[in-house]
Design an enzyme around this catalytic site. Structure first.
Site, PDB file in Angstrom:
ATOM      1  N   ASP A  35       0.853  -1.186   0.000  1.00 37.19           N
ATOM      2  CA  ASP A  35       0.000   0.000   0.000  1.00 37.19           C
ATOM      3  C   ASP A  35       0.891   1.238   0.000  1.00 37.19           C
ATOM      4  OD1 ASP A  35      -3.208   0.560   0.948  1.00 37.19           O
ATOM      5  OD2 ASP A  35      -1.783   2.229   1.124  1.00 37.19           O
ATOM      6  N   HIS A 105     -10.092  -5.199  -3.556  1.00 37.44           N
ATOM      7  CA  HIS A 105      -8.774  -5.385  -2.946  1.00 37.44           C
ATOM      8  C   HIS A 105      -8.951  -5.777  -1.497  1.00 37.44           C
ATOM      9  CE1 HIS A 105      -9.964  -1.150  -2.738  1.00 37.44           C
ATOM     10  NE2 HIS A 105      -9.352  -1.071  -1.569  1.00 37.44           N
TER      11      HIS A 105
HETATM   12  P1  AMP Z   1      -9.860   1.601   0.057  1.00 41.13           P
HETATM   13  O1  AMP Z   1     -10.385   1.651  -1.364  1.00 41.13           O
HETATM   14  O2  AMP Z   1     -10.403   2.709   0.891  1.00 41.13           O
HETATM   15  O3  AMP Z   1     -10.019   0.272   0.700  1.00 41.13           O
HETATM   16  O4  AMP Z   1      -8.286   1.855   0.025  1.00 41.13           O
HETATM   17  C1  AMP Z   1      -7.526   2.048  -1.126  1.00 41.13           C
HETATM   18  C2  AMP Z   1      -6.088   1.884  -0.728  1.00 41.13           C
HETATM   19  O5  AMP Z   1      -5.294   1.976  -1.894  1.00 41.13           O
HETATM   20  C3  AMP Z   1      -5.555   2.945   0.255  1.00 41.13           C
HETATM   21  O6  AMP Z   1      -5.039   2.279   1.407  1.00 41.13           O
HETATM   22  C4  AMP Z   1      -4.461   3.655  -0.536  1.00 41.13           C
HETATM   23  O7  AMP Z   1      -3.367   4.040   0.253  1.00 41.13           O
HETATM   24  C5  AMP Z   1      -4.085   2.600  -1.564  1.00 41.13           C
HETATM   25  N1  AMP Z   1      -3.508   3.113  -2.798  1.00 41.13           N
HETATM   26  C6  AMP Z   1      -3.996   4.104  -3.585  1.00 41.13           C
HETATM   27  N2  AMP Z   1      -3.212   4.275  -4.653  1.00 41.13           N
HETATM   28  C7  AMP Z   1      -2.218   3.365  -4.563  1.00 41.13           C
HETATM   29  C8  AMP Z   1      -1.083   3.034  -5.372  1.00 41.13           C
HETATM   30  N3  AMP Z   1      -0.822   3.689  -6.515  1.00 41.13           N
HETATM   31  N4  AMP Z   1      -0.267   2.051  -4.960  1.00 41.13           N
HETATM   32  C9  AMP Z   1      -0.521   1.373  -3.813  1.00 41.13           C
HETATM   33  N5  AMP Z   1      -1.577   1.633  -2.998  1.00 41.13           N
HETATM   34  C10 AMP Z   1      -2.409   2.624  -3.373  1.00 41.13           C
END
Ligand code: AMP
Length: 119
Positions: A35, A105
Site C-alpha cells: 500500500d 482489494h
Molecule cells: P480503500 O479503497 O479505501 O479500501 O483503500 C484504497 C487503498 O489503496 C488505500 O489504502 C491507498 O493508500 C491505496 N492506494 C492508492 N493508490 C495506490 C497506489 N498507486 N499504490 C498502492 N496503494 C495505493
C-alpha cells in the site's frame, strides 16, 4: 445487483503496467503489492486480475480458479510478510465501507498490535 467496472481506476492501471507498484507476490489470478500509504509495518493489498469492483462482486462472479488463485496469493503474502503474530484483512466496500478504489482489494495489515476492530 449490477456491478459497473471502471477500467480507469488506479488498480486497473497498475495491472496494465501503466503505473508502478511494489510487488510482493503475483500469480495468474492475483497481484499483491505494498500500500502506498501504509497504516502499519505490514500493509499489502491483494487484488484479483479480473475486473471485479468489490468483494461481493468477486464472491458472486469469479470462477473457482480465480477464487483459488486469489486465496493462494493471500497465503503467500502472509508467509512472505511473516505475520505469524496475527494480522487483519479488510475489504472496504462502496459508500458505507468507504471504498476509495473501485477494484476489489483485500488489505492485509499487521506487524503491530492493531487494537479492536471498530471504535
Ligand atoms: P480503500 O479503497 O479505501 O479500501 O483503500 C484504497 C487503498 O489503496 C488505500 O489504502 C491507498 O493508500 C491505496 N492506494 C492508492 N493508490 C495506490 C497506489 N498507486 N499504490 C498502492 N496503494 C495505493
Amino acid at each position: 445487483m449490477e456491478y459497473a467496472y471502471d477500467d480507469q481506476n488506479i488498480f486497473a492501471k497498475i495491472l496494465r503496467g501503466e503505473i508502478p507498484n511494489k510487488t510482493v507476490y503475483e500469480n495468474d489470478y492475483a497481484l499483491a503489492f505494498e500500500d502506498i500509504a501504509p497504516q502499519a509495518p505490514v500493509h499489502v493489498l491483494v487484488i484479483p486480475k479480473g475486473a471485479y469492483v468489490s468483494l461481493d462482486h468477486f464472491a458472486r462472479d469469479a470462477s473457482a480458479e480465480e477464487h483459488h488463485g486469489f486465496m493462494q496469493a493471500v497465503a503467500e503474502v502472509c508467509r512472505i510478510m511473516d505475520v505469524e503474530a496475527g494480522f487483519r484483512s479488510i475489504a472496504n466496500t462502496r459508500v458505507h465501507g468507504v471504498q476509495d478504489v473501485p477494484h476489489y482489494h483485500m488489505h492485509i495489515i499487521g506487524g503491530r498490535q492493531l487494537g479492536r476492530m471498530l471504535q
